[in-house]
Design a protein around this motif. Structure first.
Motif, short mmCIF file in Angstrom:
data_model
loop_
_atom_site.label_atom_id
_atom_site.label_comp_id
_atom_site.label_asym_id
_atom_site.label_seq_id
_atom_site.Cartn_x
_atom_site.Cartn_y
_atom_site.Cartn_z
N ALA A 1 0.83 -1.21 0.00
CA ALA A 1 0.00 0.00 0.00
C ALA A 1 0.87 1.25 0.00
N THR A 2 2.00 1.18 -0.68
CA THR A 2 2.90 2.31 -0.82
C THR A 2 3.15 2.61 -2.29
N ALA A 3 2.97 3.86 -2.67
CA ALA A 3 3.20 4.27 -4.06
C ALA A 3 4.46 5.12 -4.13
N LYS B 1 6.29 12.78 6.81
CA LYS B 1 7.49 12.28 7.48
C LYS B 1 8.39 11.49 6.53
N ILE B 2 7.81 10.58 5.75
CA ILE B 2 8.64 9.72 4.90
C ILE B 2 9.25 10.49 3.73
N ASN B 3 8.70 11.67 3.45
CA ASN B 3 9.29 12.51 2.41
C ASN B 3 10.15 13.64 2.98
N ASN B 4 10.43 13.53 4.29
CA ASN B 4 11.36 14.45 4.96
C ASN B 4 10.97 15.92 4.83
N LEU B 5 9.66 16.18 5.01
CA LEU B 5 9.17 17.55 4.89
C LEU B 5 8.51 18.05 6.18
N GLU B 6 8.86 17.42 7.29
CA GLU B 6 8.26 17.80 8.57
C GLU B 6 8.59 19.24 8.97
N LEU C 1 12.68 14.37 -8.23
CA LEU C 1 12.63 14.02 -6.81
C LEU C 1 11.85 12.73 -6.62
N ASP C 2 12.36 11.82 -5.82
CA ASP C 2 11.65 10.58 -5.52
C ASP C 2 10.71 10.82 -4.34
N LEU C 3 9.44 10.54 -4.55
CA LEU C 3 8.42 10.73 -3.52
C LEU C 3 7.74 9.41 -3.21
N LEU D 1 -2.51 9.46 7.36
CA LEU D 1 -1.71 9.28 6.15
C LEU D 1 -0.90 10.54 5.84
N ALA D 2 -1.51 11.70 6.04
CA ALA D 2 -0.79 12.95 5.78
C ALA D 2 0.44 13.07 6.68
N CYS D 3 0.28 12.73 7.96
CA CYS D 3 1.42 12.77 8.88
C CYS D 3 2.51 11.81 8.42
#
Length: 303
Positions: A67-69, A156-161, A76-78, A150-152
């Motif tokens: 369940a990860t796209a 986080k996983i895209n390092n934009l906190e 940029l890899d997202l 999901l937004a949180c």
């Protein structure tokens, strides 16, 4: 149906067997995509399978792992987790990062080093998009708990906190402790997944206002985006002029016509543009909300 068939043919290796399930919904088959991706076509749920087809049509080099796209946008890899909503929200990623539905409206406004307010951020895709477009910080609001989670996760996983701050709040015409009792929401979302989720929620979800947001973050010359399924009327029409004018540029998706929004914003000193409404009928909603005329509206503050 012809367009659907053609998309399947171009994306899926065993297209013939998969296409049969469109007409034989009790039949289950493993779809083998031309890029090697494999997924079961669930019985009586062909639409979930088509979400993967649309995704790989939009992102030929993209990837799905559980369940990860994963996509590449502007080199940029997202990565996006969609586990709590299912593949239907892959459409959000397609709209924002492939179709770039907001890009044409941003030609008139440079987001670089601006503060953005994102009302209705869903799985965080729009907050991420605005951050990548140069926003100094994005304050994003999402009332639906599983979208908020999901937004949180995606921030986080895209390092934009450090650039995206997410709040599990609704935004409306008044500040209240529990917006689950809001009849407008229940009417507009009757029969939808969000309404079913809200019915099962035990915790209270607070509602804030645009005035509170402006004051809390001391906003001036900010950017505002709204995609809140009809709540844009409560938010905009009840906001004082001095609050609205703290935003230099506004983009919104309107859902039940644009006339009242246009008048309010013009009266408050904005140059308003809008797209022609698209009409859709949602039979699950009460009479007042069955006919939805939706499109996009932008407002540029006139100094």
């Amino acid at each position: 149906k012809i367009k659907t068939f053609f998309k399947i043919f171009t994306i899926v290796k065993n297209w013939f067997n998969v296409s049969l399930t469109r007409f034989l919904p009790q039949r289950e088959v493993l779809a083998i995509f031309r890029n090697g991706f494999k997924v079961k076509v669930p019985k009586n749920n062909f639409s979930d399978f088509m979400c993967y087809v649309y995704f790989f049509k939009a992102f030929p080099l993209g990837g799905i792992d559980g369940a990860t796209a994963k996509i590449t946008y502007n080199s940029l890899d997202l990565t996006f987790d969609f586990s709590k909503r299912g593949p239907s929200v892959l459409g959000n990623i397609i709209e924002i990062f492939s179709q770039e539905i907001y890009k044409p409206f941003l030609y008139d406004f440079d987001l670089k080093d601006r503060i953005a307010v994102d009302i209705g951020t869903a799985l965080g895709d729009t907050a991420i998009y605005f951050a990548l477009k140069g926003a100094k910080i994005v304050y994003a609001f999402e009332p639906t708990p599983n979208f908020y989670d999901l937004a949180c996760r995606n921030i986080k996983i895209n390092n934009l906190e450090n650039k995206c701050k997410i709040f599990n709040e609704a935004v409306g015409k008044e500040k209240r402790e529990n917006n689950l009792e809001d009849q407008t929401f229940k009417d507009m979302f009757s029969g939808d997944d969000e309404a079913k989720e809200y019915d099962s929620i035990s915790k209270k979800i607070s509602m804030t206002t645009l005035e509170e947001i402006v004051g809390k973050f001391n906003l001036s010359d900010a950017f505002l985006k709204l995609d809140c399924e009809g709540y844009e009327y409560d938010i905009i029409l009840n906001a004082p002029k001095d609050v609205i004018r703290k935003f230099e540029y506004i983009i919104m998706e309107y859902h039940y016509g644009f006339e009242s929004l246009k008048k309010k914003l013009e009266d408050d000193g904005f140059l308003v543009k809008y797209t022609k409404p698209n009409i859709t009928i949602i039979n699950s909603r009460p009479t007042k909300y069955k006919r939805m005329a939706f499109g996009y509206l932008t407002a540029m503050r006139i100094d």
